[in-house]
Each structure stands twice: as C-alpha cells, then as structure tokens.
Design an enzyme around this catalytic site. Structure first.
Site, PDB file in Angstrom:
ATOM      1  N   TYR A 235     -14.716  -3.185  10.733  1.00 54.29           N
ATOM      2  CA  TYR A 235     -13.269  -2.381  10.736  1.00 54.29           C
ATOM      3  C   TYR A 235     -12.799  -2.688  11.897  1.00 54.29           C
ATOM      4  O   TYR A 235     -11.118  -3.339  11.554  1.00 54.29           O
ATOM      5  CB  TYR A 235     -13.388  -1.127  10.112  1.00 54.29           C
ATOM      6  CG  TYR A 235     -12.373  -0.429  10.231  1.00 54.29           C
ATOM      7  CD1 TYR A 235     -11.516  -0.852   9.070  1.00 54.29           C
ATOM      8  CD2 TYR A 235     -11.892   0.651  11.213  1.00 54.29           C
ATOM      9  CE1 TYR A 235      -9.814  -0.414   9.213  1.00 54.29           C
ATOM     10  CE2 TYR A 235     -10.309   1.298  10.986  1.00 54.29           C
ATOM     11  CZ  TYR A 235      -9.549   0.945  10.340  1.00 54.29           C
ATOM     12  OH  TYR A 235      -8.836   1.207  10.312  1.00 54.29           O
TER      13      TYR A 235
ATOM     14  N   GLY B 290       0.754  -1.255   0.053  1.00 62.07           N
ATOM     15  CA  GLY B 290       0.537   0.078  -0.118  1.00 62.07           C
ATOM     16  C   GLY B 290       0.448   1.643  -0.171  1.00 62.07           C
ATOM     17  O   GLY B 290       0.703   1.916   0.520  1.00 62.07           O
TER      18      GLY B 290
HETATM   19  C1  8X3 Z   1      -8.031   4.833  11.427  1.00 60.46           C
HETATM   20  C2  8X3 Z   1      -8.288   5.130  13.220  1.00 60.46           C
HETATM   21  O1  8X3 Z   1     -10.044   6.373  14.762  1.00 60.46           O
HETATM   22  O2  8X3 Z   1     -10.399   6.309  12.338  1.00 60.46           O
HETATM   23  O3  8X3 Z   1      -7.785   3.246  11.752  1.00 60.46           O
HETATM   24  O4  8X3 Z   1     -10.916   4.483  13.299  1.00 60.46           O
HETATM   25  S1  8X3 Z   1      -9.976   5.268  13.028  1.00 60.46           S
END
Ligand code: 8X3
Length: 251
Positions: free
Chosen positions: A152, A8
């Site tokens: 996520y 990436g």
């Molecule tokens: C990204 C951090 O806090 O936007 O991994 O989920 S957050």
C-alpha cells in the site's frame, strides 16, 4: 460554471470533495462503481445547492469503459476544471513476504494504473482548453513504509512520484498538479483494508481523534481555490496525535 470530476465519489474523501465543490458552485462528474449511491448523492446535492451532476458509473480499473464514458461526455461536460483522483484503497496488513497476490493486484491496479488511466484521458482535454488542475489523493503512507503495509505504501509513493512527474511534464502549461497526503482519516478505509472486519477497523481509530473526509476535502478545496498563479504542490495533513505513517499517540 466550473466542472469537477471526482473518482471514488460514492463515499469517504471522494464524497466529501463532491459536497465541497457543490457547495462552491461547481457542477460535478461523479465516478464510482455504485450507481445507486452516486445517484442518491447527486439528488441530495441538487436539492441542497442546485448542483448539476453527470454520473460516470464505472470501475476505474476498467480502461475501456472509462475511455468510452469519458469520451462520450457531451462537449461542454468535457470542459473539466478540476480532476480529483481519489479512488484508491488499502487491502490487508501483512508482511511483504506473506501478502495476498489478489490484494496486491487490486491495490496496484486501482491506486496506480487507474489513476494513470484517468489522468491520461483527462489531461489532453485540459490541454485543449489551456486550463485545469489535477489533484491526486496520496497518503502519508507514501512518505515511508510502515510495518505490514509496504505494498500500500509503495502505491501511495507512486501517487506522489506520478504527481511530481506530471507537474514537470506540464510546467510549460497553466495546468496545476497537487498531491494531498492525508494520515488517519475515519472513512470505510479500514473496513475495506480488513475485508469487512469492523471491529479490527474500529481499533485503528481508538484513542485518537482521526481526520474526517471533510478535513481532507478542505485541503483539496484550498488547493483548488488558490489563485491561478499558485500551485499547491503538496499537502501533508495528519491527525494532531499522528506524527508519521507509523507514529500515533493514543490516549
Ligand atoms: C491512509 C493513511 O496512515 O492509515 O492512507 O496509512 S494510513
């Protein structure tokens, strides 16, 4: 000459890591889907630092291509000192019972399965040389779920646990494993999460000074440049006004 492999690497944290390693005399194996962006970065680093680079333009989810490209690297380029498993993304911000199946698949395939795939190909090469360092980009999101982000968050919890497991499985070797867990970082992360909605993405960073990709690359470099006997297991790095994945103070 040391070699870093960064997934990436065409933007954001990955690109910042490429710059950091180049600046510190490494040569680079740069992966991302977009060859043109990788080539532009490689050209720039060549001019600025004299960095030698090989491009590995493939989608990390494509296991066959990953295997072919990695295993057909010239022998000396297979001597990888540091692997930065950076490729990853968030897609959508929805209740767990309303999320998009496609978004889930893309996140799980990229953040978990592809990270495992690349690790599976590179670690045996490191074992052959008896040296190496795997640095996985996790997230504060992996420490606890936040509203509308469960899938996520789960993928980033998996990144943490996979790193812990790998560290255990490599404890009888000199190979080190690090998980870097950033909070809010202003890259194209939120633009991707919101499927290109720039305005919604900008709101994520309103009223707070977020981290930059370079701030995270500094943490990666701290771990990578530590003395051989020092294994930085984890770094949690947040913006000053962020306290957790869900607590952000905005001015
Ligand atoms: C990204 C951090 O806090 O936007 O991994 O989920 S957050």
């Amino acid at each position: 000459m040391k070699t870093a492999f960064i997934t990436g690497a065409s933007s954001g944290i990955g690109e910042a890591c490429a710059r950091k390693f180049a600046e510190n005399g490494y040569r680079l194996l740069l992966n991302a889907r977009r060859t043109d962006k990788l080539q532009a970065l490689a050209d720039e680093l060549k001019t600025q630092y004299g960095t030698d680079t090989m491009l590995l333009p493939f989608d990390v989810r494509d296991r066959e291509t990953a295997e072919r490209q990695i295993h057909s690297l010239p022998a000396d380029w297979q001597e990888i000192d540091v692997l930065v498993n950076n490729a990853g993304l968030a897609l959508g911000l929805e209740k767990e019972y309303e999320g998009s199946f496609d978004d889930w698949d893309t996140m799980i395939d990229t953040n978990i399965k592809a990270l495992l795939t690349i690790t599976r190909f590179i670690v045996p090469m490191m074992l052959k040389r008896g040296k190496g360092h795997i640095i996985n980009i996790g997230s504060v999101a992996g420490d606890a779920a936040y509203a509308n982000g469960a899938v996520y968050c789960a993928t980033k919890a998996a990144v943490k646990v996979l790193g812990d497991g790998l560290r255990i499985d490599l404890a009888d070797t000199p190979i080190r494993v690090t998980t870097i867990k950033p909070g809010l970082v202003e890259t194209n992360f939120s633009v991707i999460r919101f499927h290109g909605d720039k305005q919604r993405a900008d709101n994520v960073y309103k009223g707070i000074k977020p981290l930059t990709g370079n701030d995270v690359a500094d943490c990666v470099w701290f771990a990578a440049s530590a003395p051989e006997h020092v294994q930085v297991a984890e770094i949690l790095v947040l913006a000053t006004h962020q306290a957790s994945g869900s607590v952000v103070y905005r001015q």
